[in-house]
Design an enzyme around this catalytic site. Structure first.
Site, PDB file in Angstrom:
ATOM      1  N   ARG A  47      17.687  14.016  15.204  1.00 38.82           N
ATOM      2  CA  ARG A  47      17.530  13.475  16.564  1.00 38.82           C
ATOM      3  C   ARG A  47      16.939  14.560  17.458  1.00 38.82           C
ATOM      4  O   ARG A  47      16.044  14.330  18.262  1.00 38.82           O
ATOM      5  CB  ARG A  47      18.861  12.956  17.131  1.00 38.82           C
ATOM      6  CG  ARG A  47      18.774  12.635  18.623  1.00 38.82           C
ATOM      7  CD  ARG A  47      19.900  11.743  19.150  1.00 38.82           C
ATOM      8  NE  ARG A  47      21.198  12.013  18.599  1.00 38.82           N
ATOM      9  CZ  ARG A  47      21.950  13.095  18.845  1.00 38.82           C
ATOM     10  NH1 ARG A  47      21.516  14.035  19.668  1.00 38.82           N
ATOM     11  NH2 ARG A  47      23.121  13.246  18.270  1.00 38.82           N
ATOM     12  N   TYR A  99       2.209  -3.856  32.566  1.00 34.83           N
ATOM     13  CA  TYR A  99       2.827  -4.548  31.430  1.00 34.83           C
ATOM     14  C   TYR A  99       4.164  -5.167  31.861  1.00 34.83           C
ATOM     15  O   TYR A  99       4.973  -4.507  32.516  1.00 34.83           O
ATOM     16  CB  TYR A  99       3.021  -3.552  30.273  1.00 34.83           C
ATOM     17  CG  TYR A  99       3.821  -4.139  29.139  1.00 34.83           C
ATOM     18  CD1 TYR A  99       3.423  -5.327  28.529  1.00 34.83           C
ATOM     19  CD2 TYR A  99       4.975  -3.526  28.669  1.00 34.83           C
ATOM     20  CE1 TYR A  99       4.160  -5.885  27.496  1.00 34.83           C
ATOM     21  CE2 TYR A  99       5.711  -4.073  27.636  1.00 34.83           C
ATOM     22  CZ  TYR A  99       5.302  -5.260  27.056  1.00 34.83           C
ATOM     23  OH  TYR A  99       6.034  -5.819  26.043  1.00 34.83           O
ATOM     24  N   ASP A 171       0.252   5.722  32.726  1.00 36.96           N
ATOM     25  CA  ASP A 171       0.323   5.019  31.442  1.00 36.96           C
ATOM     26  C   ASP A 171      -1.109   4.921  30.925  1.00 36.96           C
ATOM     27  O   ASP A 171      -1.928   4.173  31.461  1.00 36.96           O
ATOM     28  CB  ASP A 171       0.954   3.629  31.662  1.00 36.96           C
ATOM     29  CG  ASP A 171       1.112   2.842  30.363  1.00 36.96           C
ATOM     30  OD1 ASP A 171       0.345   3.097  29.422  1.00 36.96           O
ATOM     31  OD2 ASP A 171       1.989   1.959  30.321  1.00 36.96           O
ATOM     32  N   LYS A 196      -0.210   0.995  20.186  1.00 34.56           N
ATOM     33  CA  LYS A 196      -1.493   0.337  20.397  1.00 34.56           C
ATOM     34  C   LYS A 196      -2.627   1.168  19.776  1.00 34.56           C
ATOM     35  O   LYS A 196      -2.676   1.318  18.577  1.00 34.56           O
ATOM     36  CB  LYS A 196      -1.678   0.101  21.896  1.00 34.56           C
ATOM     37  CG  LYS A 196      -0.448  -0.554  22.554  1.00 34.56           C
ATOM     38  CD  LYS A 196      -0.210  -1.934  22.041  1.00 34.56           C
ATOM     39  CE  LYS A 196       1.107  -2.600  22.373  1.00 34.56           C
ATOM     40  NZ  LYS A 196       2.059  -2.076  23.261  1.00 34.56           N
TER      41      LYS A 196
END
Ligand code: P1T
Length: 380
Positions: A47, A99, A171, A196
């Protein structure tokens, strides 16, 4: 190193000291042996850090011209980490077209924790100043915006952010660093839905952040480790593989985007085409100045703004697949009002142009002629 070299080699020196493998091995491991408490070789628990993820994080930083990269389990997990750097009472000024999932996270999760969001049109960066007060901490920009393809002047936003000593987060999902590099234009944080274009093959869900400031990187790393929304080693490997062809894929996305946008713009049944490369796009000049090319994302509406007709078109497409998401090698079509932006109330989304007849295309890297022929048979 220039961009096309960085996508392949950026941050990838000596990824396998044991055998010299040219790709970093997939360290499918949760923990690492220690000779004495704290006596480890750089990694103690996956982690907190994993060698395959670390190789990816260096690559992400490199292609965005940044110092520090962080990879997360999804784009929304990356946004979540950014907003967790804020405190109750803090305010964020955000692009109004964005978005649907980002809007949902801001309004339905973080507003509940006392963070206030202002959603505004930013095509004129001066508008932002009207909303700045002593509680403002961050400006959140998506450009091109999802799904209306508005272009926001990052440099102008950075000037406002610097003047008022607030952070500018961009973004960069739709543009990718191939088309624009927001840190170079004055932004403080770059965020990606790496799901994406960065991954590019519709096989990984992932998020990314890149920053230059060490203190900010440490804050974000603390949250990445404390909240734990990391990505796994297998996905990190796939993302690294995808990144290596980003520049060649993007070049073709842009070429095909142009062919499709021009076809739609000249079609008698189409009312409006939203693609920043068209000279008729209201922010075309800003796009020309801040982007290398115009990308493969296009939205359009048919004449008469007919919901039923839009649904018929997306159902008839054969080469374009009707699906959520974007940025893969295959062309996708979406209906934002019922799919990606369904979490935004109808009256809110219609204010920014996300009407029931809007269709969004993610133009892939197939032959442009086949894509145009598919649209022709579907639109008629
Ligand atoms: O899906 P995820 O990796 O969590 O990323 C969220 C996200 C953030 N920012 C932008 C600009 C996005 O487009 C997305 C995800 N978007 C879709 C799934 C979509 O079809 O628009």
């Amino acid at each position: 190193m220039k961009f096309n070299t960085k996508t392949i080699h950026g941050g990838q020196h000596d990824v396998d000291p044991a055998y010299g493998a040219v790709m970093p091995p997939i360290y499918q491991v949760s923990t690492y042996s220690q000779s004495t408490p704290g006596g480890h070789k750089g990694f103690e628990y996956s982690r907190s850090g994993n060698p395959t993820r670390a190789a990816l994080e260096r690559a992400l930083a490199s292609i965005e011209n940044g110092q520090y990269g962080l990879a997360f389990g999804s784009g929304l997990a990356a946004i979540d980490a950014v907003i967790k750097t804020l405190q109750p009472g803090d305010e964020v000024i955000s692009t109004n077209d964005l978005y649907g999932g980002t809007y949902r996270l801001f309004t339905q999760v973080f507003e509940g924790f006392g963070i206030k969001f202002h959603f505004i049109g930013m095509e004129n960066a001066e508008n932002i100043e009207d909303y700045i007060n002593e509680n403002t901490r961050m400006i959140w920009v998506e450009t091109p915006t999802n799904p209306m393809m508005n272009i926001i002047d990052i440099k102008a936003c950075a000037e406002v952010a610097k003047k008022h000593e607030v952070l500018l987060a961009v973004d960069n999902t739709f543009a990718t660093p191939y088309l624009q590099q927001p840190l170079d234009l004055g932004a403080d944080i770059i965020m990606h839905s790496a799901t994406k274009y960065l991954g590019g093959h519709s096989d990984v869900v992932m998020g990314a952040l890149v920053v230059n400031d060490k203190a900010l990187a440490e804050k974000l790393y603390f949250i990445q480790n404390a909240s734990g929304a990391i990505c796994g080693p297998q996905d990190s490997f796939l993302m690294l593989r995808g990144l290596k062809t980003l520049h060649v894929r993007m070049q073709r996305h842009c070429e095909n985007g142009k062919a499709v946008a021009e076809y739609l713009a000249n079609h008698p049944k189409i009312e409006a085409v939203y693609w920043p490369g068209l000279p008729s796009h209201p922010n075309h000049e800003v796009a020309k100045a801040q982007m290398k090319d115009f990308g493969g994302m296009i939205s359009f509406v048919t004449k008469g703004n007919d919901y039923e007709e839009a649904i018929k078109i997306v159902e008839k497409l054969k080469v374009f697949t009707l699906a959520e998401s974007l940025g893969g090698v295959e062309s996708l079509a979406g209906h934002p009002a019922s799919m990606t932006h369904a979490s935004i109330p109808k009256e809110e989304r219609e204010k920014t142009g996300v009407v029931d007849s809007l269709i969004r295309l993610s133009v892939g890297i197939e032959d442009a002629e086949d894509l145009v022929a598919d649209l022709k048979q579907a639109i008629g």
